[in-house]
Scaffold this motif. Structure first.
Motif, PDB file in Angstrom:
ATOM      1  N   UNK A   1       0.847  -1.195   0.000  1.00 30.23           N
ATOM      2  CA  UNK A   1       0.000   0.000   0.000  1.00 30.23           C
ATOM      3  C   UNK A   1       0.879   1.240   0.000  1.00 30.23           C
ATOM      4  N   UNK A   2       0.306   2.347  -0.484  1.00 33.84           N
ATOM      5  CA  UNK A   2       1.044   3.607  -0.504  1.00 33.84           C
ATOM      6  C   UNK A   2       1.337   4.088   0.912  1.00 33.84           C
ATOM      7  N   UNK A   3       0.401   3.897   1.825  1.00 32.00           N
ATOM      8  CA  UNK A   3       0.626   4.357   3.195  1.00 32.00           C
ATOM      9  C   UNK A   3       1.738   3.567   3.864  1.00 32.00           C
ATOM     10  N   UNK A   4       1.793   2.249   3.628  1.00 31.39           N
ATOM     11  CA  UNK A   4       2.883   1.451   4.189  1.00 31.39           C
ATOM     12  C   UNK A   4       4.218   1.855   3.577  1.00 31.39           C
ATOM     13  N   UNK A   5       4.216   2.192   2.295  1.00 34.06           N
ATOM     14  CA  UNK A   5       5.450   2.640   1.644  1.00 34.06           C
ATOM     15  C   UNK A   5       5.960   3.934   2.281  1.00 34.06           C
ATOM     16  N   UNK A   6       5.051   4.852   2.588  1.00 35.93           N
ATOM     17  CA  UNK A   6       5.450   6.090   3.254  1.00 35.93           C
ATOM     18  C   UNK A   6       6.004   5.822   4.642  1.00 35.93           C
ATOM     19  N   UNK A   7       5.352   4.921   5.389  1.00 36.86           N
ATOM     20  CA  UNK A   7       5.848   4.583   6.725  1.00 36.86           C
ATOM     21  C   UNK A   7       7.232   3.948   6.645  1.00 36.86           C
ATOM     22  N   UNK A   8       7.446   3.136   5.627  1.00 39.69           N
ATOM     23  CA  UNK A   8       8.760   2.526   5.436  1.00 39.69           C
ATOM     24  C   UNK A   8       9.814   3.591   5.152  1.00 39.69           C
ATOM     25  N   UNK A   9       9.470   4.545   4.294  1.00 39.89           N
ATOM     26  CA  UNK A   9      10.399   5.627   3.975  1.00 39.89           C
ATOM     27  C   UNK A   9      10.733   6.437   5.222  1.00 39.89           C
ATOM     28  N   UNK A  10       9.713   6.736   6.003  1.00 41.60           N
ATOM     29  CA  UNK A  10       9.919   7.515   7.223  1.00 41.60           C
ATOM     30  C   UNK A  10      10.743   6.744   8.249  1.00 41.60           C
ATOM     31  N   UNK A  11      10.683   5.403   8.194  1.00 42.18           N
ATOM     32  CA  UNK A  11      11.472   4.575   9.108  1.00 42.18           C
ATOM     33  C   UNK A  11      12.926   4.461   8.684  1.00 42.18           C
ATOM     34  N   UNK A  12      13.254   4.957   7.492  1.00 44.19           N
ATOM     35  CA  UNK A  12      14.641   4.999   7.073  1.00 44.19           C
ATOM     36  C   UNK A  12      15.103   3.859   6.188  1.00 44.19           C
ATOM     37  N   UNK A  13      14.157   3.080   5.634  1.00 43.99           N
ATOM     38  CA  UNK A  13      14.593   2.007   4.732  1.00 43.99           C
ATOM     39  C   UNK A  13      15.123   2.628   3.444  1.00 43.99           C
ATOM     40  N   UNK A  14      15.995   1.913   2.777  1.00 47.22           N
ATOM     41  CA  UNK A  14      16.584   2.411   1.533  1.00 47.22           C
ATOM     42  C   UNK A  14      15.772   2.023   0.309  1.00 47.22           C
ATOM     43  N   UNK A  15      15.072   0.909   0.419  1.00 50.14           N
ATOM     44  CA  UNK A  15      14.264   0.427  -0.709  1.00 50.14           C
ATOM     45  C   UNK A  15      13.151  -0.441  -0.167  1.00 50.14           C
ATOM     46  N   UNK A  16      12.091  -0.539  -0.936  1.00 53.79           N
ATOM     47  CA  UNK A  16      11.014  -1.475  -0.649  1.00 53.79           C
ATOM     48  C   UNK A  16      10.842  -2.392  -1.848  1.00 53.79           C
ATOM     49  N   UNK A  17      10.307  -3.570  -1.589  1.00 52.32           N
ATOM     50  CA  UNK A  17       9.881  -4.450  -2.668  1.00 52.32           C
ATOM     51  C   UNK A  17       8.363  -4.534  -2.594  1.00 52.32           C
TER      52      UNK A  17
END
Length: 340
Positions: free
Chosen positions: A219-235
């Protein structure tokens, strides 16, 4: 050997759950776990595959002649093509006796490295799976991406320490593995992680100078939370349908996720990608690169390390063909406008 040839060679060496189909579209193994299938009624894997097939590309050969360049930079690494081998944990349990995890990891890691790309390795309740994977990554000078399950904090710290000692190209966590039916109620326990917990894992990796990838974002919201948590990339991944029935295809959610994170993190995608044409489609929707998993298992069972390399070569050749027929000289040139 083509993938069709490798699949034919794998029959008799693989199974009984995987049928080594000429087209790995999730139909013959629907709902088969243990095995390569998906959860519940078993339609998500086929839905993933079908969503890519529904995307048409715009043919355009009115351009200067060139040899398409398939190189791409992912997580600071220049790859020869925008395809990486996705992670598999216990291959013997799900695919048959020909390979144990060490033998499979040897095949995919060496083949990917020789082709100028990366393979992700898997994890499981048995700690020897991670031990075997990290030993191979270490021998390759870090050319691999060990993938850890979302374990409890104590187990996670132990495995992260083991991984980071190898100085890998990146560390990944398949956070959606919290829904794997064969991990439910197991020891060590695995489950959902809060953004704060993911931020601590990302920081732990960054202290060691290693990028952190969060796999299983839908989801877009989970992607934003991941970005805010400092991950470098998502799959962007639904784990091939293995963790939850009734979810959308990865191709369907990818565009909104890409738009929402807006270059804050790198967006990778998996799920039903089987050809260079599918890779082109994924890049046109905004993915930086793709992960492909199940077909590489078939390629390994059909031809070992050479089989894995042959399938990578096939994907690259197919991608070159599509790029040249659609007017993309480099992977950076592939855009949404190249989809009809």
């Amino acid at each position: 050997m083509s993938y069709v040839d490798l699949a034919a060679a794998a029959r008799g060496n693989i199974g009984p759950f995987c049928k080594a189909c000429p087209v790995c579209d999730g139909r013959a193994c629907a709902g088969v776990i243990p095995g390569p299938g998906d959860k519940g009624v078993g339609r998500v894997a086929h839905r993933n595959w079908g969503a890519w097939q529904a995307l048409s590309v715009n043919m355009d050969t009115l351009h200067e002649g060139y040899s398409a360049d398939t190189r791409v930079t992912v997580l600071g690494q220049e790859l020869s093509l925008p395809v990486m081998v996705g992670p598999v944990g216990d291959v013997r349990k799900h695919y048959g006796e020909r390979y144990d995890t060490t033998g499979y990891n040897e095949a995919v890691l060496h083949a990917a490295s020789s082709m100028g790309t990366l393979a992700f390795t898997g994890d499981g309740p048995d700690p020897s799976l991670m031990t075997a994977a990290t030993k191979v990554v270490a021998r390759l000078g870090g050319r691999g991406v060990p993938t850890v399950k979302p374990w409890d904090d104590e187990t996670l710290e132990t495995r992260l320490l083991q991984i980071l000692l190898t100085r890998p190209a990146a560390v990944a966590m398949d956070i959606d593995a919290a829904g794997l039916p064969f991990l439910r109620g197991m020891n060590p326990p695995a489950g959902a992680k809060s953004p704060e917990q993911i931020a601590r894992v990302a920081a732990r990796c960054h202290e060691a100078g290693v990028p952190f990838v969060l796999k299983g974002v839908m989801t877009a919201s989970a992607a934003l939370r991941a970005a805010e948590a400092g991950v470098d990339a998502i799959v962007v991944s639904n784990h091939g349908g293995r963790v939850l029935d009734g979810v959308p295809a990865t191709a369907d959610v990818l565009p909104l996720i890409v738009e929402t994170v807006d270059d804050r993190i790198e967006v990778l995608v998996d799920g039903g990608i089987r050809s260079g044409l599918d890779v082109f489609r994924a890049l046109a929707l905004g993915a930086r690169a793709c992960l492909v998993c199940r077909p590489f298992v078939v390629a390994a069972y059909g031809g070992g390390e050479d089989g894995v390399r042959s399938y990578l070569e096939q994907l690259q050749s197919e991608l070159v063909d599509v790029m040249e027929m659609c007017g993309a000289a480099t992977t950076a040139d592939i855009s949404r406008e190249m989809l009809w």
